[in-house]
Scaffold this motif. Sequence first.
Motif, mmCIF file in Angstrom:
data_model
loop_
_atom_site.group_PDB
_atom_site.id
_atom_site.type_symbol
_atom_site.label_atom_id
_atom_site.label_comp_id
_atom_site.label_asym_id
_atom_site.label_seq_id
_atom_site.Cartn_x
_atom_site.Cartn_y
_atom_site.Cartn_z
ATOM 1 N N MET A 295 0.831 -1.212 0.000
ATOM 2 C CA MET A 295 0.000 0.000 0.000
ATOM 3 C C MET A 295 0.859 1.253 0.000
ATOM 4 S SD MET A 295 -3.399 -0.749 2.313
ATOM 5 C CE MET A 295 -2.661 -1.717 3.616
ATOM 6 N N ARG A 296 1.931 1.243 0.765
ATOM 7 C CA ARG A 296 2.812 2.407 0.775
ATOM 8 C C ARG A 296 3.538 2.570 -0.556
ATOM 9 N NH1 ARG A 296 2.353 1.126 6.181
ATOM 10 N NH2 ARG A 296 3.706 -0.705 6.116
ATOM 11 N N GLN A 297 3.860 1.465 -1.215
ATOM 12 C CA GLN A 297 4.481 1.561 -2.530
ATOM 13 C C GLN A 297 3.545 2.217 -3.537
ATOM 14 O OE1 GLN A 297 7.610 0.837 -3.766
ATOM 15 N NE2 GLN A 297 8.093 0.743 -1.577
ATOM 16 N N LYS B 60 3.744 6.603 -5.241
ATOM 17 C CA LYS B 60 3.715 7.061 -6.632
ATOM 18 C C LYS B 60 3.046 8.432 -6.743
ATOM 19 C CE LYS B 60 5.552 3.298 -8.326
ATOM 20 N NZ LYS B 60 6.867 3.296 -9.008
ATOM 21 N N PHE B 61 2.329 8.826 -5.699
ATOM 22 C CA PHE B 61 1.583 10.081 -5.738
ATOM 23 C C PHE B 61 2.137 11.128 -4.785
ATOM 24 C CE2 PHE B 61 -1.360 6.738 -7.025
ATOM 25 C CZ PHE B 61 -1.855 7.255 -8.210
ATOM 26 N N VAL B 62 2.451 10.716 -3.561
ATOM 27 C CA VAL B 62 2.893 11.692 -2.560
ATOM 28 C C VAL B 62 4.039 11.131 -1.716
ATOM 29 C CG1 VAL B 62 0.704 12.949 -2.353
ATOM 30 C CG2 VAL B 62 1.075 10.874 -0.989
ATOM 31 N N PRO B 63 5.062 11.936 -1.429
ATOM 32 C CA PRO B 63 6.167 11.454 -0.595
ATOM 33 C C PRO B 63 5.744 11.198 0.848
ATOM 34 C CG PRO B 63 6.421 13.793 -1.050
ATOM 35 C CD PRO B 63 5.298 13.308 -1.917
ATOM 36 N N THR B 64 4.638 11.816 1.270
ATOM 37 C CA THR B 64 4.173 11.624 2.648
ATOM 38 C C THR B 64 3.538 10.255 2.865
ATOM 39 O OG1 THR B 64 2.152 12.790 2.015
ATOM 40 C CG2 THR B 64 3.852 14.069 3.155
ATOM 41 N N ALA B 65 3.500 9.418 1.832
ATOM 42 C CA ALA B 65 2.988 8.057 2.012
ATOM 43 C C ALA B 65 3.816 7.272 3.019
ATOM 44 C CB ALA B 65 2.965 7.322 0.679
ATOM 45 N N ILE B 66 5.074 7.667 3.218
ATOM 46 C CA ILE B 66 5.901 6.965 4.201
ATOM 47 C C ILE B 66 5.413 7.217 5.628
ATOM 48 C CG2 ILE B 66 7.946 6.916 2.740
ATOM 49 C CD1 ILE B 66 9.048 9.277 4.300
#
Length: 211
Positions: free
Chosen positions: A115-117, A121-127
């Motif tokens: 899900m984080r991968q 692809k859209f936002v760096p804050t996914a981490i």
Amino acid sequence: MSVSAQSVVRRHPDELVVGLVSISDRASSGVYQDQGLPALREWLGTALASPWQAVERLVPDEAPSISAALVELVDACRCDLVLTTGGTGPARRDVTPEATLAVATKEMPGFGEQMRQVSLKFVPTAILSRQVAVIRETADHAALIINLPGQPKAIRETLEGLRDEAGAVSVAGVFAAVPYCIDLIGGPYAETHEAVVKAFRPKSALRKPAA
């Protein structure tokens, strides 16, 4: 269709019973209309090709309430799959992962990683997202529980994955692995609409078409 805990009846051996849990202080108190449950319900309606029914819960960002809802949906309602939305960030009130792990028998870390991968692809804050997935087992039943993001768009992206301009899957969504996981824990044989998400099973696990 949403049903209560007392009225859950599996109408067909292959009917998937799905628990949907939206976690939000403001939505659960009526400050604004919940968007998580409608988003989950709508996506499942487009993705699932086999029979299914939903049992829905709207709870505040409180670990005891979240854990209690998950236990009820698996142990009492006998859901095969539980999808949660909301409460997975780093804020103090975001306790969905902890509440989910508290009722788990096994962790399934690959779901959160994938899900984080997708989201990266859209936002760096996914981490910053902390979604987890687990199995909860009782003596005679088991269910897969997956934490999803809070936004309807992100819910769809993480479940479906991403496609290139030609329509080929470029980044797999997590739902592709869900039906086979449910097979492995003793649940019904769920099928999907391949135009939305193609369920993956090894050849040995595929059901032969009816004669």
